[in-house]
Design an enzyme around this catalytic site. Structure first.
Site, PDB file in Angstrom:
ATOM      1  N   LYS A 265       0.831  -1.205   0.000  1.00 45.54           N
ATOM      2  CA  LYS A 265       0.000   0.000   0.000  1.00 45.54           C
ATOM      3  C   LYS A 265       0.864   1.253   0.000  1.00 45.54           C
ATOM      4  O   LYS A 265       0.486   2.283  -0.523  1.00 45.54           O
ATOM      5  CB  LYS A 265      -0.898   0.011   1.237  1.00 45.54           C
ATOM      6  CG  LYS A 265      -2.016  -1.004   1.178  1.00 45.54           C
ATOM      7  CD  LYS A 265      -3.043  -0.760   2.267  1.00 45.54           C
ATOM      8  CE  LYS A 265      -4.193  -1.742   2.099  1.00 45.54           C
ATOM      9  NZ  LYS A 265      -5.279  -1.546   3.044  1.00 45.54           N
ATOM     10  N   ARG A 266       2.025   1.134   0.621  1.00 42.56           N
ATOM     11  CA  ARG A 266       2.886   2.312   0.733  1.00 42.56           C
ATOM     12  C   ARG A 266       3.642   2.636  -0.563  1.00 42.56           C
ATOM     13  O   ARG A 266       4.147   3.721  -0.724  1.00 42.56           O
ATOM     14  CB  ARG A 266       3.880   2.135   1.898  1.00 42.56           C
ATOM     15  CG  ARG A 266       3.366   2.728   3.193  1.00 42.56           C
ATOM     16  CD  ARG A 266       4.074   2.151   4.382  1.00 42.56           C
ATOM     17  NE  ARG A 266       3.513   0.855   4.746  1.00 42.56           N
ATOM     18  CZ  ARG A 266       4.158  -0.301   4.695  1.00 42.56           C
ATOM     19  NH1 ARG A 266       5.400  -0.344   4.291  1.00 42.56           N
ATOM     20  NH2 ARG A 266       3.566  -1.413   5.054  1.00 42.56           N
TER      21      ARG A 266
END
Ligand code: GLU
Length: 508
Positions: A265-266
């Site tokens: 997600k990052r």
């Protein structure tokens, strides 16, 4: 009813849905559709500490945008409602109690400080602390205490959790439809918490209980859950449900474009492309992450892109509609190894879907952008422009940069183009061409092209020289589709005005 196919997507509302999650949902959907089964959306929100407001709505909206539909779920209801685990609170405790009664679980009273101290103690010995058969006797639990002590603690309201009692050296087999037989010795497992002191079950217990109660036939989920699968198999066994245990299929990870590690997600915008289907604004930090929808991807392209990341049809075909995916999909053709996300290929897919759209559809999308620029343009004009430029773009948002000269006369002229292509004779040639254009009887692109070409040939001028200069004069740069299409579209008056402006302003 017995062998009905029932699958579920069971996200936790801890943030936006990652495209890997969308892919898991898609595979479940395709599988259910192909086999005429049910597809359920269950929200697994028993970890209150990780709950993020808006995440559930985001998940529902993302999947709806992709065209992934549910037959049952938190947003559509169904015979096994409620589908949100926090609303099923009262269901789980009895199963934890049943496990205690049968000797497969126990109460544990260790405080978080005590557990932390244990972890540190192990760390200092370069070991990892796991609450397990080897050390549970040294911990504060109903296996290391007398019944009276346990009773006293519970009655005095002391906090406790319920842990699974992992058996010693037992072989646990997970029959995975993608990975085959995964054999694990129970000594690899730890006594995971099943029920927390806040009165809620953990993921493991709630997930297994709900899959059983909702009659799930196949658990298709991300590979990150494979390590939990042996524990789940044990829970089915201990609860007496082994015969009704669903099939498991763990889908391989999505990897970063260079193949080094999981696409997380990052990573998102850091790698230059979105990892979320829709734009997401973090409710706490207000940080905004981009989404495929807002970046101009068509949902059909998104679905096609992710479908092929992990599954292959066994043919050369790359473009699949949802209907075709449903027909072609099978778990047997889902690979075992991770798939690299290729952002360039993703753009290529969008381009393909853009080309499949009618000029009218593209023009409708483009009209919003044109209006934002404060420009009045007729529908027919936008249709023609969309037709001329669609080959050159991946996204409708790129149309403006490719076609702004249709709407606005150039105020400046691209320096490099002028340097390379505007020669000493260019002004003279363009002035002559202007007269030809003024005299043109038919202003449609094809006859206009004939008229101007004839003039160039008769005069024995260089076609390239004249056309390059004319393009710079009319477009302001060396870009754009067929010049006669452009001239025809902007009309005689505007063409002449632009040529005059260029002749007055281009200095060599
Ligand atoms: N709640 C889990 C998740 O967030 C579900 C895993 C599963 O499908 O069992 O992904």
């Amino acid at each position: 009813m017995e062998n009905r196919i029932r699958v579920r997507f069971a996200p936790s509302p801890t943030g936006p849905l990652h495209i890997g999650g969308v892919r898991t949902a898609l595979y479940n959907y395709l599988f259910a559709q192909k086999l005429g089964g049910d597809f359920i959306l269950r929200i697994e929100d028993t970890d209150q500490a990780r709950f993020v407001p808006g995440a559930e709505e985001y998940i529902i909206e993302s999947l709806a945008w992709c065209g992934i539909k549910f037959s049952e779920g938190v947003h559509v209801g169904g015979p096994y409602a409620p589908y949100r685990q926090s609303e099923r609170k009262n269901i789980y405790r009895q199963y934890a109690d049943q496990l205690i009664e049968n000797g497969h679980a126990y109460y544990a009273f260790d405080t978080s400080e005590e557990l932390e101290a244990k972890r540190k103690e192990y760390d200092s010995k370069k070991q990892t602390f796991q609450y397990c058969p080897a050390n549970r006797d040294t911990m504060k639990n109903s296996l290391s205490m007398t019944d009276a002590e346990v009773k006293q603690k519970i009655e005095s309201g002391e906090h406790y959790v319920i842990r699974i009692k992992i058996p010693d050296h037992t072989t646990v087999i997970v029959n995975d439809l993608i990975r085959g037989k995964v054999i694990v010795d129970s000594s690899m497992l730890d006594d995971k918490v099943l029920f927390k002191s806040d009165g809620l079950p953990t993921y493991h217990l709630a997930n297994v209980v709900d899959d059983y109660l909702m009659k799930i036939s196949h658990v298709i989920r991300g590979e990150e859950w494979l390590p939990s699968a042996p524990l789940h198999v044990l829970l089915y066994r201990f609860l007496g449900w082994e015969n009704e245990m669903p099939f498991f299929a763990h889908v391989p990870l999505l990897l970063k474009p260079d193949g080094n590690g999981k696409l997380s997600k990052r990573d998102g915008d850091k790698l230059g492309f979105p990892v979320f289907p829709l734009r997401w604004t973090d409710p706490k930090t207000k940080d905004v992450s981009s989404g495929y929808r807002e970046s101009g991807y068509f949902p059909e392209a998104m679905v096609n892109i992710i479908a092929l990341l992990g599954w292959n049809p066994g043919t050369e075909q790359e473009l699949f509609s949802m209907e075709e995916l449903i027909q072609a999909f099978s778990l047997e053709r889902v690979g075992k190894s991770g798939s690299k996300f290729d952002p360039e290929k993703a753009k290529w897919f969008n381009h393909q879907y853009l080309l499949k759209k009618s000029d009218e559809e593209i023009a409708n999308l483009f009209s919003v952008i044109v209006k934002e620029k404060g420009i009045q343009a007729g529908h027919d004009q936008l249709v023609k422009i969309s037709h001329l430029a669609k080959e050159r773009i991946h996204f409708v948002s790129e149309l403006w940069a490719q076609t702004s000269f249709f709407f606005e006369a150039p105020k400046t002229f691209d320096e490099k183009a002028v340097k390379d292509k505007w020669k000493e004779t260019s002004s003279q040639l363009v002035a002559e061409a202007k007269d030809v254009i003024i005299g043109a009887a038919d202003f449609a692109a094809a006859p206009l092209k004939t008229t101007v070409s004839n003039f160039i040939q008769e005069k024995k001028y260089s076609m390239g020289l004249v056309m390059n200069a004319l393009r710079i004069a009319i477009v302001g740069a060396s870009l754009g589709p067929d010049l006669f299409e452009i001239i025809s579209l902007i009309g005689k008056e505007e063409t002449i005005r632009r040529i005059d402006f260029a002749l007055a302003n281009i200095r060599k």
